[in-house]
Design a protein around this motif. Structure first.
Motif, mmCIF file in Angstrom:
data_model
loop_
_atom_site.group_PDB
_atom_site.id
_atom_site.type_symbol
_atom_site.label_atom_id
_atom_site.label_comp_id
_atom_site.label_asym_id
_atom_site.label_seq_id
_atom_site.Cartn_x
_atom_site.Cartn_y
_atom_site.Cartn_z
ATOM 1 N N GLN A 42 0.852 -1.185 0.000
ATOM 2 C CA GLN A 42 0.000 0.000 0.000
ATOM 3 C C GLN A 42 0.887 1.233 0.000
ATOM 4 O OE1 GLN A 42 -2.787 -0.065 3.198
ATOM 5 N NE2 GLN A 42 -3.602 -2.062 2.659
ATOM 6 N N PRO A 43 0.377 2.323 -0.540
ATOM 7 C CA PRO A 43 1.186 3.542 -0.530
ATOM 8 C C PRO A 43 1.454 3.998 0.905
ATOM 9 C CG PRO A 43 -0.967 3.927 -1.558
ATOM 10 C CD PRO A 43 -0.911 2.493 -1.167
ATOM 11 N N VAL A 44 2.581 4.645 1.083
ATOM 12 C CA VAL A 44 2.941 5.171 2.388
ATOM 13 C C VAL A 44 2.230 6.499 2.581
ATOM 14 C CG1 VAL A 44 4.862 6.023 3.784
ATOM 15 C CG2 VAL A 44 5.176 4.059 2.277
ATOM 16 N N ALA A 45 1.609 6.656 3.740
ATOM 17 C CA ALA A 45 0.896 7.900 4.030
ATOM 18 C C ALA A 45 1.898 9.033 4.214
ATOM 19 C CB ALA A 45 0.059 7.743 5.291
ATOM 20 N N PRO A 46 1.560 10.223 3.759
ATOM 21 C CA PRO A 46 2.486 11.352 3.950
ATOM 22 C C PRO A 46 2.602 11.691 5.424
ATOM 23 C CG PRO A 46 0.396 12.118 3.095
ATOM 24 C CD PRO A 46 0.332 10.613 3.100
ATOM 25 N N SER A 47 3.693 12.330 5.772
ATOM 26 C CA SER A 47 3.877 12.717 7.167
ATOM 27 C C SER A 47 2.896 13.835 7.514
ATOM 28 C CB SER A 47 5.308 13.183 7.396
ATOM 29 O OG SER A 47 5.556 14.351 6.658
ATOM 30 N N ALA A 48 2.725 14.033 8.807
ATOM 31 C CA ALA A 48 1.809 15.076 9.271
ATOM 32 C C ALA A 48 2.376 16.449 8.918
ATOM 33 C CB ALA A 48 1.604 14.966 10.770
ATOM 34 N N TYR A 98 6.902 19.917 8.488
ATOM 35 C CA TYR A 98 6.572 18.513 8.267
ATOM 36 C C TYR A 98 7.206 17.659 9.350
ATOM 37 C CZ TYR A 98 5.185 20.074 3.647
ATOM 38 O OH TYR A 98 4.568 20.728 2.617
ATOM 39 N N ARG A 99 6.398 16.815 9.961
ATOM 40 C CA ARG A 99 6.921 15.906 10.981
ATOM 41 C C ARG A 99 7.705 14.804 10.289
ATOM 42 N NH1 ARG A 99 2.576 13.460 14.812
ATOM 43 N NH2 ARG A 99 2.055 12.343 12.931
ATOM 44 N N ARG A 100 8.924 14.540 10.751
ATOM 45 C CA ARG A 100 9.785 13.530 10.134
ATOM 46 C C ARG A 100 9.541 12.137 10.683
ATOM 47 N NH1 ARG A 100 15.222 16.429 11.297
ATOM 48 N NH2 ARG A 100 13.987 16.846 13.125
ATOM 49 N N THR A 153 7.050 9.725 13.775
ATOM 50 C CA THR A 153 5.935 9.713 14.715
ATOM 51 C C THR A 153 6.429 10.112 16.091
ATOM 52 O OG1 THR A 153 4.883 7.960 13.471
ATOM 53 C CG2 THR A 153 4.122 8.283 15.714
ATOM 54 N N GLY A 154 5.694 10.975 16.734
ATOM 55 C CA GLY A 154 6.060 11.412 18.069
ATOM 56 C C GLY A 154 6.894 12.677 18.105
ATOM 57 N N GLU A 155 7.386 13.123 16.951
ATOM 58 C CA GLU A 155 8.170 14.357 16.932
ATOM 59 C C GLU A 155 7.238 15.524 17.241
ATOM 60 O OE1 GLU A 155 11.486 16.532 14.150
ATOM 61 O OE2 GLU A 155 9.983 15.305 13.172
ATOM 62 N N ILE A 156 7.640 16.367 18.153
ATOM 63 C CA ILE A 156 6.812 17.496 18.587
ATOM 64 C C ILE A 156 7.141 18.711 17.723
ATOM 65 C CG2 ILE A 156 6.297 19.048 20.509
ATOM 66 C CD1 ILE A 156 7.058 16.683 22.351
ATOM 67 N N PRO A 157 6.118 19.300 17.123
ATOM 68 C CA PRO A 157 6.381 20.472 16.275
ATOM 69 C C PRO A 157 6.864 21.647 17.115
ATOM 70 C CG PRO A 157 4.030 20.002 16.377
ATOM 71 C CD PRO A 157 4.717 18.926 17.131
ATOM 72 N N PRO A 158 7.724 22.470 16.533
ATOM 73 C CA PRO A 158 8.214 23.654 17.257
ATOM 74 C C PRO A 158 7.150 24.751 17.253
ATOM 75 C CG PRO A 158 9.077 23.653 15.043
ATOM 76 C CD PRO A 158 8.314 22.360 15.204
#
Length: 125
Positions: free
Chosen positions: A79-85, A97-99, A101-106
């Protein structure tokens, strides 16, 4: 490598420079003695008693094997990979763009506000 040297003997000879990192002094001496005697059974016994050497020898023999290797694709449907958040500044034009999972946006460095996830932004009519 001589004509009568086995692959295991060759692998053990190649691991020799690393035995001081993998074994205690007595075990390293036993490996050297087994190599001098060209005794594959002694090398196997040492590999069984010293897992670090056994793992190294197994990895080396696997990597240098001339056997054809089978290809086993991963199980499941592709299946295609979902784009990052995607996160945006609610006041300005900053897009982040979150690189992983779990990375907190600045916070937005221009407006000093928390970025909001693009899907969570209210739609403008």
């Amino acid at each position: 490598m001589t004509d009568d040297e086995t692959d295991l003997h060759k692998a053990a000879r190649i691991v020799l420079p690393h035995v001081d990192e993998l074994l205690d002094a007595a075990a390293a001496q036993r490996l050297r003695a087994a190599l001098d005697a060209a005794d594959d059974d002694a090398i196997v016994r040492l590999a069984e008693s010293a897992p670090a050497v056994g793992d190294w020898l197994a990895d080396y023999l696997d990597a240098t094997s001339s056997e054809l290797r089978a290809y086993d694709p991963l199980a499941g449907d592709a299946q295609p990979v979902a784009p990052s958040a995607v996160f945006r500044c609610p006041v300005g034009t900053l897009v982040w763009y979150r690189r992983f999972t779990g990375e907190i946006p600045p916070r937005c460095p221009t407006h000093d506000v928390d970025l909001v996830r693009a899907e969570d932004e209210p739609s403008v009519p």
